[in-house]
Write an enzyme that holds these catalytic residues in place. Structure first.
Site, short mmCIF file in Angstrom:
data_model
loop_
_atom_site.label_atom_id
_atom_site.label_comp_id
_atom_site.label_asym_id
_atom_site.label_seq_id
_atom_site.Cartn_x
_atom_site.Cartn_y
_atom_site.Cartn_z
N ASP A 52 0.85 -1.19 0.00
CA ASP A 52 0.00 0.00 0.00
C ASP A 52 0.89 1.24 0.00
O ASP A 52 1.72 1.42 0.88
CB ASP A 52 -0.89 0.00 1.24
N TYR A 67 3.38 9.85 -0.55
CA TYR A 67 4.49 9.29 0.24
C TYR A 67 5.84 9.44 -0.48
O TYR A 67 6.88 9.27 0.15
CB TYR A 67 4.27 7.82 0.56
N HIS A 106 -7.39 9.87 -2.06
CA HIS A 106 -6.70 9.86 -0.77
C HIS A 106 -7.47 10.52 0.37
O HIS A 106 -7.33 10.17 1.53
CB HIS A 106 -5.33 10.55 -0.94
#
Length: 288
Positions: free
Chosen positions: A54, A59, A117
Protein backbone atom coordinates in the site's frame (compact mmCIF):
# COMPACT_ATOMS: atom_id res chain seq x y z
CA UNK A 1 -17.76 -10.99 5.78
CA UNK A 2 -15.57 -14.04 6.16
CA UNK A 3 -12.07 -14.10 4.76
CA UNK A 4 -11.44 -16.90 2.36
CA UNK A 5 -8.18 -18.75 1.97
CA UNK A 6 -6.25 -18.79 -1.22
CA UNK A 7 -6.92 -15.29 -2.54
CA UNK A 8 -3.72 -13.97 -1.02
CA UNK A 9 -0.15 -15.11 -1.19
CA UNK A 10 1.18 -18.03 0.84
CA UNK A 11 -2.03 -18.70 2.69
CA UNK A 12 -2.73 -15.06 3.58
CA UNK A 13 -6.54 -14.98 3.46
CA UNK A 14 -8.32 -12.54 1.17
CA UNK A 15 -11.65 -10.74 1.24
CA UNK A 16 -13.89 -10.67 -1.82
CA UNK A 17 -14.62 -7.26 -3.35
CA UNK A 18 -17.93 -6.36 -5.01
CA UNK A 19 -16.33 -6.81 -8.45
CA UNK A 20 -15.29 -10.42 -7.80
CA UNK A 21 -11.61 -9.72 -7.13
CA UNK A 22 -10.02 -10.59 -3.78
CA UNK A 23 -7.86 -8.32 -1.64
CA UNK A 24 -5.32 -9.90 0.76
CA UNK A 25 -6.35 -9.09 4.35
CA UNK A 26 -2.81 -8.15 5.38
CA UNK A 27 -0.63 -5.64 3.58
CA UNK A 28 2.53 -3.64 4.08
CA UNK A 29 1.98 0.09 4.39
CA UNK A 30 4.57 2.66 3.30
CA UNK A 31 4.72 6.33 4.20
CA UNK A 32 6.56 9.60 3.80
CA UNK A 33 7.20 9.77 7.54
CA UNK A 34 9.89 7.61 9.08
CA UNK A 35 11.69 7.03 5.83
CA UNK A 36 11.51 4.12 3.45
CA UNK A 37 13.42 0.86 3.61
CA UNK A 38 14.18 -0.98 0.37
CA UNK A 39 15.40 -4.04 2.29
CA UNK A 40 12.26 -4.19 4.41
CA UNK A 41 9.98 -4.23 1.35
CA UNK A 42 12.06 -6.91 -0.37
CA UNK A 43 12.06 -8.93 2.86
CA UNK A 44 8.25 -8.64 3.19
CA UNK A 45 7.74 -9.77 -0.41
CA UNK A 46 10.30 -12.59 -0.41
CA UNK A 47 10.30 -13.97 3.11
CA UNK A 48 6.93 -13.12 4.66
CA UNK A 49 4.60 -13.83 1.77
CA UNK A 50 3.24 -10.30 2.03
CA UNK A 51 2.26 -9.54 -1.54
CA UNK A 52 -0.03 -6.60 -0.79
CA UNK A 53 1.78 -3.23 -0.90
CA UNK A 54 0.00 0.00 0.00
CA UNK A 55 1.49 3.32 -1.08
CA UNK A 56 0.49 6.77 -2.35
CA UNK A 57 1.81 9.56 -4.53
CA UNK A 58 1.94 11.66 -1.34
CA UNK A 59 4.49 9.29 0.24
CA UNK A 60 7.04 9.91 -2.53
CA UNK A 61 8.24 6.30 -2.69
CA UNK A 62 6.45 4.90 -5.75
CA UNK A 63 9.64 4.80 -7.86
CA UNK A 64 11.59 3.28 -4.95
CA UNK A 65 8.95 0.55 -4.77
CA UNK A 66 9.50 -0.22 -8.46
CA UNK A 67 13.08 -1.23 -7.64
CA UNK A 68 12.09 -3.21 -4.54
CA UNK A 69 9.41 -5.13 -6.47
CA UNK A 70 11.91 -5.90 -9.25
CA UNK A 71 14.57 -7.03 -6.77
CA UNK A 72 12.09 -9.26 -4.93
CA UNK A 73 11.53 -11.39 -8.02
CA UNK A 74 7.81 -11.66 -7.23
CA UNK A 75 5.71 -11.76 -10.40
CA UNK A 76 3.40 -8.81 -11.08
CA UNK A 77 0.32 -11.04 -11.21
CA UNK A 78 1.09 -12.32 -7.69
CA UNK A 79 1.13 -8.80 -6.25
CA UNK A 80 -1.61 -6.51 -5.00
CA UNK A 81 -0.52 -2.89 -5.46
CA UNK A 82 -2.56 0.00 -4.07
CA UNK A 83 -1.68 3.64 -4.57
CA UNK A 84 -3.59 6.87 -3.99
CA UNK A 85 -4.48 10.06 -5.80
CA UNK A 86 -3.35 13.20 -3.92
CA UNK A 87 -5.72 16.20 -3.83
CA UNK A 88 -3.41 18.35 -5.97
CA UNK A 89 -4.36 15.98 -8.83
CA UNK A 90 -8.14 15.96 -8.32
CA UNK A 91 -10.40 16.76 -11.26
CA UNK A 92 -11.28 14.78 -14.36
CA UNK A 93 -8.21 15.20 -16.62
CA UNK A 94 -5.71 15.49 -13.76
CA UNK A 95 -6.86 12.20 -12.24
CA UNK A 96 -6.27 10.24 -15.44
CA UNK A 97 -2.85 11.82 -15.90
CA UNK A 98 -1.87 11.19 -12.25
CA UNK A 99 -2.86 7.53 -12.51
CA UNK A 100 -0.62 7.00 -15.54
CA UNK A 101 2.22 8.79 -13.75
CA UNK A 102 1.82 6.57 -10.66
CA UNK A 103 1.88 3.48 -12.89
CA UNK A 104 5.03 4.75 -14.59
CA UNK A 105 6.77 5.41 -11.26
CA UNK A 106 5.75 1.99 -9.94
CA UNK A 107 6.79 0.31 -13.19
CA UNK A 108 3.41 -1.38 -13.66
CA UNK A 109 0.83 -1.47 -16.44
CA UNK A 110 -2.13 -1.47 -14.07
CA UNK A 111 -3.01 -0.86 -10.41
CA UNK A 112 -4.89 -3.41 -8.33
CA UNK A 113 -6.51 -0.59 -6.37
CA UNK A 114 -6.52 3.18 -6.83
CA UNK A 115 -7.89 5.34 -4.03
CA UNK A 116 -8.94 8.98 -3.72
CA UNK A 117 -6.70 9.86 -0.77
CA UNK A 118 -8.79 12.40 1.08
CA UNK A 119 -12.31 13.92 0.80
CA UNK A 120 -11.12 17.56 0.90
CA UNK A 121 -10.49 18.91 -2.60
CA UNK A 122 -9.01 22.40 -2.00
CA UNK A 123 -10.29 23.69 -5.37
CA UNK A 124 -11.39 27.31 -5.36
CA UNK A 125 -14.79 28.06 -6.85
CA UNK A 126 -15.97 24.43 -6.63
CA UNK A 127 -17.49 22.50 -3.77
CA UNK A 128 -15.69 19.43 -2.45
CA UNK A 129 -18.65 17.37 -3.61
CA UNK A 130 -18.38 18.63 -7.20
CA UNK A 131 -14.66 17.92 -7.36
CA UNK A 132 -15.06 14.48 -5.78
CA UNK A 133 -17.77 13.58 -8.33
CA UNK A 134 -15.67 14.79 -11.28
CA UNK A 135 -12.62 12.96 -9.94
CA UNK A 136 -14.61 9.77 -9.41
CA UNK A 137 -15.91 9.86 -12.99
CA UNK A 138 -12.29 9.69 -14.13
CA UNK A 139 -11.68 6.82 -11.67
CA UNK A 140 -14.65 4.97 -13.17
CA UNK A 141 -13.15 5.37 -16.66
CA UNK A 142 -9.77 4.12 -15.47
CA UNK A 143 -11.60 1.13 -13.99
CA UNK A 144 -13.56 0.45 -17.20
CA UNK A 145 -10.32 0.54 -19.20
CA UNK A 146 -8.67 -1.93 -16.80
CA UNK A 147 -5.92 0.50 -15.84
CA UNK A 148 -7.27 0.20 -12.27
CA UNK A 149 -8.59 -3.25 -11.46
CA UNK A 150 -10.48 -1.83 -8.47
CA UNK A 151 -11.20 1.72 -7.30
CA UNK A 152 -11.95 3.18 -3.91
CA UNK A 153 -11.60 6.02 -1.47
CA UNK A 154 -9.71 6.79 1.71
CA UNK A 155 -10.78 8.74 4.81
CA UNK A 156 -14.36 9.02 3.52
CA UNK A 157 -17.16 9.21 6.08
CA UNK A 158 -20.79 8.16 5.58
CA UNK A 159 -21.82 11.62 4.31
CA UNK A 160 -19.05 11.60 1.68
CA UNK A 161 -19.97 8.08 0.55
CA UNK A 162 -23.68 8.94 0.33
CA UNK A 163 -22.95 11.94 -1.90
CA UNK A 164 -20.66 9.89 -4.11
CA UNK A 165 -23.32 7.22 -4.54
CA UNK A 166 -25.82 9.87 -5.67
CA UNK A 167 -23.35 11.42 -8.10
CA UNK A 168 -21.76 8.34 -9.64
CA UNK A 169 -22.22 4.89 -11.17
CA UNK A 170 -19.63 2.58 -9.58
CA UNK A 171 -19.74 2.34 -5.79
CA UNK A 172 -16.20 2.33 -4.30
CA UNK A 173 -14.85 -1.19 -3.83
CA UNK A 174 -12.83 -0.14 -0.76
CA UNK A 175 -12.79 2.61 1.87
CA UNK A 176 -9.46 2.91 3.71
CA UNK A 177 -9.76 4.61 7.09
CA UNK A 178 -7.83 4.84 10.36
CA UNK A 179 -8.70 1.78 12.47
CA UNK A 180 -7.26 0.61 15.80
CA UNK A 181 -8.59 -0.14 19.32
CA UNK A 182 -8.95 3.59 20.14
CA UNK A 183 -10.51 4.50 16.79
CA UNK A 184 -13.12 1.91 15.83
CA UNK A 185 -15.73 3.75 13.71
CA UNK A 186 -18.26 0.92 13.84
CA UNK A 187 -21.10 2.91 12.29
CA UNK A 188 -18.91 3.62 9.25
CA UNK A 189 -17.81 -0.04 9.09
CA UNK A 190 -21.46 -1.17 9.17
CA UNK A 191 -22.44 1.37 6.51
CA UNK A 192 -19.62 0.19 4.21
CA UNK A 193 -20.67 -3.43 4.66
CA UNK A 194 -24.28 -2.55 3.85
CA UNK A 195 -23.02 -1.13 0.52
CA UNK A 196 -20.62 -4.02 -0.13
CA UNK A 197 -17.61 -1.71 0.31
CA UNK A 198 -14.63 -3.52 1.86
CA UNK A 199 -13.34 -1.65 4.91
CA UNK A 200 -9.56 -1.30 5.08
CA UNK A 201 -7.78 -0.02 8.18
CA UNK A 202 -4.52 1.90 8.50
CA UNK A 203 -2.54 2.75 11.68
CA UNK A 204 -3.54 -0.58 13.32
CA UNK A 205 -1.05 0.04 16.15
CA UNK A 206 -2.23 3.65 16.64
CA UNK A 207 1.31 4.81 15.75
CA UNK A 208 2.62 2.80 18.70
CA UNK A 209 0.16 4.17 21.27
CA UNK A 210 -1.65 0.82 21.45
CA UNK A 211 1.55 -1.10 22.21
CA UNK A 212 1.93 0.34 25.70
CA UNK A 213 -1.72 0.07 26.78
CA UNK A 214 -2.00 -2.19 29.88
CA UNK A 215 -5.03 -4.10 28.53
CA UNK A 216 -3.28 -4.89 25.26
CA UNK A 217 -0.08 -5.88 27.08
CA UNK A 218 -2.16 -8.17 29.35
CA UNK A 219 -3.83 -9.84 26.36
CA UNK A 220 -0.46 -10.25 24.64
CA UNK A 221 0.80 -12.15 27.71
CA UNK A 222 -2.36 -14.27 27.81
CA UNK A 223 -1.93 -15.38 24.18
CA UNK A 224 1.87 -15.55 24.23
CA UNK A 225 2.02 -12.89 21.52
CA UNK A 226 3.28 -9.32 21.13
CA UNK A 227 0.99 -6.30 21.58
CA UNK A 228 1.37 -5.58 17.83
CA UNK A 229 0.18 -9.08 16.94
CA UNK A 230 -2.85 -8.66 19.22
CA UNK A 231 -3.83 -5.39 17.51
CA UNK A 232 -3.38 -6.75 13.98
CA UNK A 233 -5.16 -10.03 14.73
CA UNK A 234 -8.07 -8.14 16.37
CA UNK A 235 -8.41 -5.90 13.31
CA UNK A 236 -8.41 -8.87 10.92
CA UNK A 237 -10.90 -10.79 13.10
CA UNK A 238 -13.20 -7.78 12.87
CA UNK A 239 -13.20 -8.31 9.09
CA UNK A 240 -10.92 -5.34 8.33
CA UNK A 241 -8.16 -5.44 5.71
CA UNK A 242 -5.17 -4.37 7.80
CA UNK A 243 -2.02 -2.56 6.66
CA UNK A 244 0.65 -2.11 9.35
CA UNK A 245 3.78 -0.14 8.44
CA UNK A 246 7.34 -0.91 9.37
CA UNK A 247 10.81 -0.35 7.96
CA UNK A 248 12.38 -3.15 10.04
CA UNK A 249 12.49 -6.76 8.87
CA UNK A 250 11.99 -8.27 12.35
CA UNK A 251 8.90 -6.10 12.93
CA UNK A 252 7.46 -7.05 9.54
CA UNK A 253 7.98 -10.71 10.35
CA UNK A 254 6.26 -10.22 13.72
CA UNK A 255 3.34 -8.38 12.10
CA UNK A 256 2.81 -11.26 9.64
CA UNK A 257 2.59 -14.00 12.24
CA UNK A 258 -1.08 -13.48 12.98
CA UNK A 259 -2.78 -16.34 11.13
CA UNK A 260 -1.96 -19.16 13.54
CA UNK A 261 -4.01 -18.00 16.53
CA UNK A 262 -7.46 -16.63 17.28
CA UNK A 263 -8.50 -14.10 19.91
CA UNK A 264 -11.49 -15.37 21.91
CA UNK A 265 -14.77 -13.52 21.36
CA UNK A 266 -14.89 -12.04 24.87
CA UNK A 267 -11.35 -10.68 24.45
CA UNK A 268 -12.32 -9.20 21.06
CA UNK A 269 -15.15 -7.45 22.92
CA UNK A 270 -12.70 -6.07 25.50
CA UNK A 271 -10.62 -4.60 22.65
CA UNK A 272 -13.75 -3.32 20.90
CA UNK A 273 -14.66 -1.52 24.12
CA UNK A 274 -11.42 0.49 24.13
CA UNK A 275 -12.66 2.90 21.45
CA UNK A 276 -12.32 6.47 22.75
CA UNK A 277 -12.53 8.29 19.42
CA UNK A 278 -8.95 9.52 19.28
CA UNK A 279 -7.23 9.99 15.93
CA UNK A 280 -3.51 9.43 15.52
CA UNK A 281 -3.72 10.47 11.88
CA UNK A 282 -6.22 12.70 10.04
CA UNK A 283 -9.70 13.50 11.23
CA UNK A 284 -11.99 13.84 8.19
CA UNK A 285 -14.92 14.82 10.45
CA UNK A 286 -14.90 18.52 9.55
CA UNK A 287 -14.88 18.07 5.78
CA UNK A 288 -18.17 18.57 3.93
Amino acid sequence: MAARQGGGAHGCPALPLANGRSIPVLGLGTSHQGGYSHDAVVYALQKCGIHHIDTAKRYGCESLLQKAIKDSGVKREDLWITTKLWHSDYGYENTKKACLESCRRLGVEYLDLYLIHWPDAHVSGKSNREVRAETWRAMEELYEKGLCRSIGVSNFLISHLEQLEEDCVVIPHVNQVEYHPFQRPQELVDYCRSKNIVFEGYCPLAKGEALTHPTIIQLAKKYGRTPAQICIRWSIQNGVVTIPKSTRAERIQENCKVFDFTIAEDDVEILNGMHDGRHVSWDPGLIV
